[in-house]
Design a protein around this motif. Structure first.
Motif, PDB file in Angstrom:
ATOM      1  N   MET A  47       0.894  -1.313  -0.021  1.00  0.00           N
ATOM      2  CA  MET A  47      -0.218  -0.219   0.529  1.00  0.00           C
ATOM      3  C   MET A  47       0.587   1.655   0.196  1.00  0.00           C
ATOM      4  N   ASP A  48       2.571   0.830   0.976  1.00  0.00           N
ATOM      5  CA  ASP A  48       3.105   2.101   0.684  1.00  0.00           C
ATOM      6  C   ASP A  48       3.437   2.520  -0.813  1.00  0.00           C
ATOM      7  N   GLY A  49       4.062   1.783  -1.570  1.00  0.00           N
ATOM      8  CA  GLY A  49       4.411   1.970  -2.923  1.00  0.00           C
ATOM      9  C   GLY A  49       3.738   2.482  -3.742  1.00  0.00           C
ATOM     10  N   LEU A  50       1.983   2.503  -3.294  1.00  0.00           N
ATOM     11  CA  LEU A  50       0.888   2.956  -4.392  1.00  0.00           C
ATOM     12  C   LEU A  50       0.746   4.200  -4.376  1.00  0.00           C
ATOM     13  N   VAL A  51       1.035   4.801  -3.041  1.00  0.00           N
ATOM     14  CA  VAL A  51       1.040   5.744  -1.972  1.00  0.00           C
ATOM     15  C   VAL A  51       2.050   6.485  -2.587  1.00  0.00           C
ATOM     16  N   ASN A  52       3.192   6.102  -2.311  1.00  0.00           N
ATOM     17  CA  ASN A  52       4.646   6.606  -2.890  1.00  0.00           C
ATOM     18  C   ASN A  52       4.480   7.033  -4.431  1.00  0.00           C
ATOM     19  N   LEU A  53       4.052   6.131  -5.400  1.00  0.00           N
ATOM     20  CA  LEU A  53       3.778   6.122  -6.627  1.00  0.00           C
ATOM     21  C   LEU A  53       2.461   7.797  -7.605  1.00  0.00           C
ATOM     22  N   ALA A  54       1.788   7.549  -6.669  1.00  0.00           N
ATOM     23  CA  ALA A  54       0.844   9.123  -6.128  1.00  0.00           C
ATOM     24  C   ALA A  54       1.158  10.268  -6.424  1.00  0.00           C
ATOM     25  N   THR A  55       2.410  10.128  -4.893  1.00  0.00           N
ATOM     26  CA  THR A  55       2.165  11.534  -3.966  1.00  0.00           C
ATOM     27  C   THR A  55       3.600  11.749  -5.603  1.00  0.00           C
ATOM     28  N   THR A  56       4.530  10.931  -6.415  1.00  0.00           N
ATOM     29  CA  THR A  56       5.782  10.694  -7.260  1.00  0.00           C
ATOM     30  C   THR A  56       5.092  11.420  -8.162  1.00  0.00           C
ATOM     31  N   VAL A  57       3.400  10.660  -8.468  1.00  0.00           N
ATOM     32  CA  VAL A  57       2.768  11.521 -10.180  1.00  0.00           C
ATOM     33  C   VAL A  57       2.484  12.663  -9.836  1.00  0.00           C
ATOM     34  N   GLY A  58       1.695  12.786  -8.589  1.00  0.00           N
ATOM     35  CA  GLY A  58       1.028  14.819  -8.333  1.00  0.00           C
ATOM     36  C   GLY A  58       2.514  15.376  -8.052  1.00  0.00           C
ATOM     37  N   ASN A  59       3.742  15.434  -8.403  1.00  0.00           N
ATOM     38  CA  ASN A  59       4.132  16.361  -7.574  1.00  0.00           C
ATOM     39  C   ASN A  59       4.921  16.476  -8.580  1.00  0.00           C
ATOM     40  N   ARG A  60       5.140  15.663  -9.780  1.00  0.00           N
ATOM     41  CA  ARG A  60       6.021  15.502 -10.798  1.00  0.00           C
ATOM     42  C   ARG A  60       5.405  16.402 -12.174  1.00  0.00           C
ATOM     43  N   PHE A  61       4.072  15.940 -12.269  1.00  0.00           N
ATOM     44  CA  PHE A  61       2.550  17.042 -12.945  1.00  0.00           C
ATOM     45  C   PHE A  61       2.818  18.367 -12.297  1.00  0.00           C
TER      46      PHE A  61
END
Length: 147
Positions: free
Chosen positions: A1-15
């Motif tokens: 679950m931590d991986g999914l949250v980490n991926l979502a925050t990374t995508v949001g920050n990059r966008f």
């Protein structure tokens, strides 16, 4: 679950970073180029859609013609008996050929066929006229006094 949250925050920050960077680096020259590209797209889009529609329509017509040709090839001559249309009263080869659904007739054959049909119609009209006149004569005889 931590991986999914980490991926979502990374995508949001990059966008957010890329979007902010796009507008901070926007010079008047790049802005004009962007407006020209978007305007050209908006102006040309309807024409491109029409062009695509025409190409698609031609494709459908070709496919339909191919299917119709295959269907005609499968029809036996006995199925066509009595379904031949007589060409209309015109001496223009192209129009008559385009409208005729029967075999391709020559100009003289069409003319002869029209003459035969015309004679038949005249004979039928004459017969109807004579029978009508005979009926009228019988009606008049009823009222005549015989002595």
């Amino acid at each position: 679950m931590d991986g999914l949250v980490n991926l979502a925050t990374t995508v949001g920050n990059r966008f957010a970073t890329n979007l902010k960077g796009t507008f901070t680096d926007l010079t008047p020259e790049k802005a004009i180029r962007l407006v020209i590209i978007v305007g050209a797209y908006l102006l040309l889009r309807p024409y491109l859609i029409k062009l695509g529609g025409r190409a698609q329509m031609q494709s459908h017509e070709e496919e339909e013609a191919r299917a119709e040709a295959e269907a005609k090839a499968k029809i036996s001559p006995n199925e066509l008996r009595g379904k031949v249309n007589i060409p209309e009263d015109t001496d223009d080869e192209d129009e008559a050929a385009a409208r005729a659904s029967g075999p391709d007739w020559g100009k003289k054959a069409r003319r002869r066929q029209r003459e035969v049909i015309t004679k038949m119609l005249i004979a039928e009209e004459k017969r109807l006229r004579e029978s009508r006149e005979e009926q009228e004569d019988k009606d008049i005889e009823e009222f005549l006094v015989k002595e």
